[in-house]
Design a protein around this motif. Sequence first.
Motif, PDB file in Angstrom:
ATOM      1  N   VAL A   1      -5.673  16.478  -2.236  1.00 14.12           N
ATOM      2  CA  VAL A   1      -6.180  15.235  -1.655  1.00 14.12           C
ATOM      3  C   VAL A   1      -5.062  14.394  -1.058  1.00 14.12           C
ATOM      4  N   ASN A   2      -5.448  13.519  -0.137  1.00  8.51           N
ATOM      5  CA  ASN A   2      -4.583  12.481   0.410  1.00  8.51           C
ATOM      6  C   ASN A   2      -5.116  11.163  -0.144  1.00  8.51           C
ATOM      7  N   LEU A   3      -4.248  10.354  -0.736  1.00  9.76           N
ATOM      8  CA  LEU A   3      -4.662   9.096  -1.350  1.00  9.76           C
ATOM      9  C   LEU A   3      -3.901   7.922  -0.760  1.00  9.76           C
ATOM     10  N   THR A   4      -4.606   6.828  -0.558  1.00  9.39           N
ATOM     11  CA  THR A   4      -3.997   5.557  -0.190  1.00  9.39           C
ATOM     12  C   THR A   4      -4.340   4.615  -1.335  1.00  9.39           C
ATOM     13  N   TYR A   5      -3.329   3.940  -1.919  1.00  9.46           N
ATOM     14  CA  TYR A   5      -3.559   3.192  -3.152  1.00  9.46           C
ATOM     15  C   TYR A   5      -2.552   2.062  -3.344  1.00  9.46           C
ATOM     16  N   TYR A   6      -2.917   1.157  -4.267  1.00  6.62           N
ATOM     17  CA  TYR A   6      -2.048   0.077  -4.721  1.00  6.62           C
ATOM     18  C   TYR A   6      -1.662   0.342  -6.170  1.00  6.62           C
ATOM     19  N   ARG A   7      -0.468  -0.060  -6.571  1.00  8.83           N
ATOM     20  CA  ARG A   7      -0.073  -0.040  -7.979  1.00  8.83           C
ATOM     21  C   ARG A   7      -0.766  -1.225  -8.648  1.00  8.83           C
TER      22      ARG A   7
ATOM     23  N   VAL B   1      -9.592   7.966  -0.417  1.00  6.53           N
ATOM     24  CA  VAL B   1      -9.339   9.324  -0.909  1.00  6.53           C
ATOM     25  C   VAL B   1      -9.996  10.300   0.063  1.00  6.53           C
ATOM     26  N   LYS B   2      -9.234  11.320   0.413  1.00  2.49           N
ATOM     27  CA  LYS B   2      -9.728  12.295   1.387  1.00  2.49           C
ATOM     28  C   LYS B   2      -9.160  13.662   1.030  1.00  2.49           C
ATOM     29  N   ARG B   3      -9.986  14.690   1.098  1.00  7.38           N
ATOM     30  CA  ARG B   3      -9.500  16.047   0.837  1.00  7.38           C
ATOM     31  C   ARG B   3      -8.497  16.440   1.922  1.00  7.38           C
TER      32      ARG B   3
ATOM     33  N   LEU C   1       0.843  -1.191   0.000  1.00  2.00           N
ATOM     34  CA  LEU C   1       0.000   0.000   0.000  1.00  2.00           C
ATOM     35  C   LEU C   1       0.881   1.245   0.000  1.00  2.00           C
ATOM     36  N   ASN C   2       0.508   2.242  -0.805  1.00  2.00           N
ATOM     37  CA  ASN C   2       1.248   3.499  -0.893  1.00  2.00           C
ATOM     38  C   ASN C   2       0.380   4.651  -0.414  1.00  2.00           C
ATOM     39  N   GLN C   3       1.028   5.748  -0.060  1.00  5.10           N
ATOM     40  CA  GLN C   3       0.319   6.933   0.426  1.00  5.10           C
ATOM     41  C   GLN C   3       0.899   8.171  -0.242  1.00  5.10           C
ATOM     42  N   THR C   4       0.019   9.046  -0.732  1.00  3.54           N
ATOM     43  CA  THR C   4       0.417  10.338  -1.263  1.00  3.54           C
ATOM     44  C   THR C   4      -0.417  11.391  -0.556  1.00  3.54           C
ATOM     45  N   ASP C   5       0.247  12.392   0.003  1.00  2.00           N
ATOM     46  CA  ASP C   5      -0.456  13.435   0.750  1.00  2.00           C
ATOM     47  C   ASP C   5      -0.383  14.777   0.032  1.00  2.00           C
TER      48      ASP C   5
END
Length: 93
Positions: A66-72, A90-92, A15-19
């Motif tokens: 947005v802040n995203l939590t995702y898989y490649r 996904v969250k603002r 799992l990856n996270q982008t803020d």
Amino acid sequence: MKSEREKLVEKHSKLNQTDNAKVVSHVQREEKDGDWIRHTIMLEGIDVPFIYRRKHNYKSLTGARVNLTYYRHVEEVAGIEFETMKVVRVKRS
């Protein structure tokens, strides 16, 4: 105390996270089965689409942070591999 995001990333190693990423495009399309809406967002400086499904249309995220939590995720279409990111959360910002 750990946040929900930190707990998810710890539990699932892929799992990856982008803020605080800026959304430059947000497209909402009805899927073929008609029950789901496929949301595709593009982030500033990233050339890979982020995709998630919801039951309803939502207010456009274009221009929002947005802040995203995702898989490649890699899909093969007509013998060609396409990289996408499968969004879990996904969250603002």
